[in-house]
Design a protein around this motif. Structure first.
Motif, PDB file in Angstrom:
ATOM      1  N   UNK A 218       0.739  -1.180  -0.039  1.00 40.78           N
ATOM      2  CA  UNK A 218      -0.044   0.025   0.052  1.00 40.78           C
ATOM      3  C   UNK A 218       0.808   1.331  -0.095  1.00 40.78           C
ATOM      4  N   UNK A 219       2.020   1.130  -0.076  1.00 38.12           N
ATOM      5  CA  UNK A 219       3.005   2.655   0.172  1.00 38.12           C
ATOM      6  C   UNK A 219       2.986   3.114  -1.205  1.00 38.12           C
ATOM      7  N   UNK A 220       2.817   2.655  -2.264  1.00 37.89           N
ATOM      8  CA  UNK A 220       2.800   3.039  -3.721  1.00 37.89           C
ATOM      9  C   UNK A 220       1.304   3.063  -4.040  1.00 37.89           C
ATOM     10  N   UNK A 221       0.521   4.346  -3.926  1.00 36.43           N
ATOM     11  CA  UNK A 221      -0.713   4.444  -4.069  1.00 36.43           C
ATOM     12  C   UNK A 221      -1.187   4.130  -5.529  1.00 36.43           C
ATOM     13  N   UNK A 222      -2.426   3.738  -5.743  1.00 36.96           N
ATOM     14  CA  UNK A 222      -2.875   3.210  -7.175  1.00 36.96           C
ATOM     15  C   UNK A 222      -2.546   4.167  -8.377  1.00 36.96           C
ATOM     16  N   UNK A 223      -2.684   5.695  -7.895  1.00 33.20           N
ATOM     17  CA  UNK A 223      -2.279   6.720  -8.936  1.00 33.20           C
ATOM     18  C   UNK A 223      -0.958   6.678  -9.284  1.00 33.20           C
ATOM     19  N   UNK A 224      -0.117   6.367  -8.261  1.00 36.07           N
ATOM     20  CA  UNK A 224       1.423   6.503  -8.640  1.00 36.07           C
ATOM     21  C   UNK A 224       1.788   5.031  -9.486  1.00 36.07           C
ATOM     22  N   UNK A 225       1.080   4.206  -9.108  1.00 30.65           N
ATOM     23  CA  UNK A 225       1.308   2.829  -9.871  1.00 30.65           C
ATOM     24  C   UNK A 225       1.101   3.139 -11.446  1.00 30.65           C
ATOM     25  N   UNK A 226      -0.085   3.964 -11.626  1.00 30.71           N
ATOM     26  CA  UNK A 226      -0.656   4.152 -12.815  1.00 30.71           C
ATOM     27  C   UNK A 226       0.485   5.039 -13.662  1.00 30.71           C
ATOM     28  N   UNK A 227       0.941   6.087 -12.921  1.00 28.80           N
ATOM     29  CA  UNK A 227       2.012   6.819 -13.628  1.00 28.80           C
ATOM     30  C   UNK A 227       3.377   6.001 -13.819  1.00 28.80           C
ATOM     31  N   UNK A 228       3.601   5.255 -13.117  1.00 31.01           N
ATOM     32  CA  UNK A 228       4.885   4.490 -13.139  1.00 31.01           C
ATOM     33  C   UNK A 228       4.806   3.560 -14.478  1.00 31.01           C
ATOM     34  N   UNK A 229       3.620   3.178 -14.762  1.00 30.74           N
ATOM     35  CA  UNK A 229       3.392   2.477 -16.078  1.00 30.74           C
ATOM     36  C   UNK A 229       3.907   3.214 -17.342  1.00 30.74           C
ATOM     37  N   UNK A 230       3.782   4.520 -17.208  1.00 26.83           N
ATOM     38  CA  UNK A 230       4.128   5.461 -18.236  1.00 26.83           C
ATOM     39  C   UNK A 230       5.511   5.438 -18.849  1.00 26.83           C
ATOM     40  N   UNK A 231       6.406   5.115 -17.616  1.00 27.00           N
ATOM     41  CA  UNK A 231       8.023   5.161 -17.861  1.00 27.00           C
ATOM     42  C   UNK A 231       8.302   3.801 -18.264  1.00 27.00           C
ATOM     43  N   UNK A 232       7.669   2.845 -17.741  1.00 25.99           N
ATOM     44  CA  UNK A 232       8.109   1.240 -18.025  1.00 25.99           C
ATOM     45  C   UNK A 232       8.008   0.932 -19.454  1.00 25.99           C
ATOM     46  N   UNK A 233       6.821   1.571 -20.143  1.00 26.18           N
ATOM     47  CA  UNK A 233       6.652   1.158 -21.457  1.00 26.18           C
ATOM     48  C   UNK A 233       7.884   1.709 -22.340  1.00 26.18           C
ATOM     49  N   UNK A 234       8.495   2.870 -22.031  1.00 24.75           N
ATOM     50  CA  UNK A 234       9.447   3.379 -22.903  1.00 24.75           C
ATOM     51  C   UNK A 234      10.798   2.716 -22.669  1.00 24.75           C
TER      52      UNK A 234
END
Length: 536
Positions: free
Chosen positions: A151-167
């Motif tokens: 729970x330390x990484x909130x869901x909205x932050x997890x969504x934003x992380x997926x922007x970078x991992x794609x690249x």
């Protein structure tokens, strides 16, 4: 009288040695013929596209459908999963044959054969399917990050992380296609080990697993189980995956003017796809069986009582389940939580790793699908970075809004809507692939035979009927008159376009009397030896 002279020993020896030599040559010829029927070296050369394609059978939407199937119906719907996977294999076979024989992928063929307006509509429908799949990947990764961080990484932050991992994954593409294929093979291995661990840890009844897989019956099933069965078909067969596979097979160098080479490529691609989908099927079975054994028939109260001991270790998830005796409802988030409380923290973290691998692996398949579809339908070539930026931005915006302003239940609930969206797009892949693989002018000697035309037509009608039922059930569950009216208008336009595609398909299948004015003309095949822009 003349005496008969016996043949000399030398002549007998020569004769027998000649016979042995002849027999040896015949045996060697037969052995070479057997070896020519199958070669592991050639299979390895053609291995890759099928495994990239099979990732779509393991995305977070599929995983959620699997676990809900186990929790709602136990082992009883495993046979539906098996049938859906076999249907998927047959459709992927058609997609691969189209790419191998013509040197064009499905979007390019649609561009050549459909008029402008239907072609644009078809492109938009496929793009919707790709964006929906991309959203499921974003949701799966965000939930996995949240579970892994307790729970330390909130869901909205997890969504934003997926922007970078794609690249980050796009950089892997620069090192060549074979290395990219190997990396996704590694991700599939992670999923197999993660969900395999859960399977061993829960230890489901093997007899019940086999019974559910091979006995096509669902005793005591009602509307909920029927909807889940339809949902399995909608989740397994992905429309954009048909377009993707027809393009990926072009990455191997094949002399399309040589019938023997084309036939051999078709054979090895089918073998590779069979192996890849068998592995994906096993992984899906692991998930269904785990939740069937552990949570089928469980109530919320049973889970809440388990959380009493779970909370001693500081679990923050006890408020997920109401204290009542209603049947337990799970999704990919709740599924990980209850696994952790019933079978220990390791089960939760390993589950999250599997979900993360499922989400990440579907990233590049969506990227490639979008690239091929855009290039094929519109003759528009974008860089992969620009393509990913567009689709990922469209996918992330609604997902981010839900993650910020709503809770995880609403986020995982989006998967149900996205599965419906995928189901609605299925006819826009299935009808074109049957149409064009049935055209002798396009496929030459590799066109579908009469049995394939009939069985393929019935198969596609069945799949489309099942998924339309799924959509109708979902719309009626909304219980809103305005939405009913809006859905009725959309349904009329939707069905009208499907009928147009079916009209073209029936003419291609040989029902020429439907071509009233002779307006439907299919140009002859043009063998194309170009390969998609994938570094080999």
């Amino acid at each position: 009288m003349h005496k008969k002279t016996a043949p000399s020993t030398r002549s007998i020896t020569i004769s027998s040695s000649t016979k042995r030599g002849r027999d040896s040559e015949e045996a060697n010829g037969k052995n070479r013929q057997i070896l020519n029927l199958f070669s592991f070296r050639k299979l390895w050369a053609f291995t890759g596209p099928g495994f990239l394609m099979s990732i779509a059978y393991l995305d977070p939407g599929n995983i959620e459908s699997d676990l809900q199937s186990g929790a709602i119906a136990g082992f009883k719907l495993l046979w539906v999963l098996l049938v859906a996977t076999i249907i998927g294999l047959l459709l992927q076979r058609l997609a691969a044959r189209l790419g191998v024989v013509t040197g064009m992928h499905l979007a390019e063929v649609c561009n050549r054969h459909y008029p402008t307006v239907p072609r644009i509509i078809l492109w938009l429908m496929v793009e919707l399917a790709i964006i929906g799949s991309d959203m499921q990947e974003v949701i799966g990764c965000a939930i996995a990050f949240n579970l892994l961080s307790v729970g330390r990484i909130p869901l909205w932050a997890g969504v934003l992380i997926t922007i970078f991992d794609t690249f980050v994954f796009l950089f892997l593409d620069k090192y060549g296609l074979r290395k990219l294929e190997a990396f996704f093979g590694f991700l599939i291995t992670i999923m197999a080990l993660s969900f395999g661990y859960e399977y061993v840890r829960v230890a489901p009844d093997q007899v019940e697993v086999l019974k559910g897989m091979f006995v096509p019956y669902c005793s005591g099933c009602g509307a909920a189980q029927l909807e889940q069965a339809v949902g399995i078909v909608g989740a397994v067969i992905m429309p954009h995956n048909i377009y993707l596979h027809s393009a990926l097979v072009k990455s191997r160098d094949i002399n399309r003017g040589n019938k023997k080479e084309v036939k051999e490529a078709n054979k090895y691609y089918f073998i590779e796809s069979s192996i890849a989908l068998f592995i994906s099927f096993l992984i899906n079975v692991f998930v269904v069986a785990v939740f069937a054994e552990a949570f089928y028939g469980k109530t919320n109260m049973e889970v809440v009582s388990t959380f009493t001991s779970c909370n001693e270790s500081g679990s923050p998830h006890s408020d997920l389940f109401p204290a009542n005796n209603q049947t337990l409802e799970v999704d990919i988030y709740k599924g990980g939580v209850v696994l952790g409380c019933f079978f220990g923290p390791a089960a939760l973290y390993i589950w999250a790793v599997g979900i993360l691998a499922a989400g990440q692996s579907s990233t590049m398949t969506g990227t490639y699908s979008g690239q091929f579809v855009m290039e094929g339908f519109l003759n528009l070539r974008w860089s992969r970075f620009a393509r990913v930026l567009l689709t990922r931005s469209i996918a992330i915006l609604p997902t981010l809004l839900v993650a910020v302003f709503e809770d995880v239940q609403h986020l995982t609930g989006m998967n149900d809507f996205l599965n419906v969206l995928q189901s609605m797009q299925l006819p826009f892949a299935l009808i074109p692939i049957l149409t064009f693989t049935s055209l002798t002018s396009l496929m030459n000697d590799f066109a579908n035979g009469l049995m394939w035309k009939i069985s393929g037509g019935l198969l596609i009608l069945g799949v489309c009927a099942i998924n339309i039922y799924f959509v109708v059930v979902y719309v009626f569950a909304l219980n809103n008159t305005i939405l009913y009216v809006f859905s009725a208008i959309l349904s009329f336009a939707y069905l009208s376009f499907i009928l147009y595609l079916m009209w073209h398909c029936l003419i291609a299948l040989g029902v020429s009397c439907l071509d009233f004015r002779g307006s439907v003309r299919y140009p002859p095949a043009v063998l194309v030896d170009e390969q998609p822009e994938l570094d080999s």
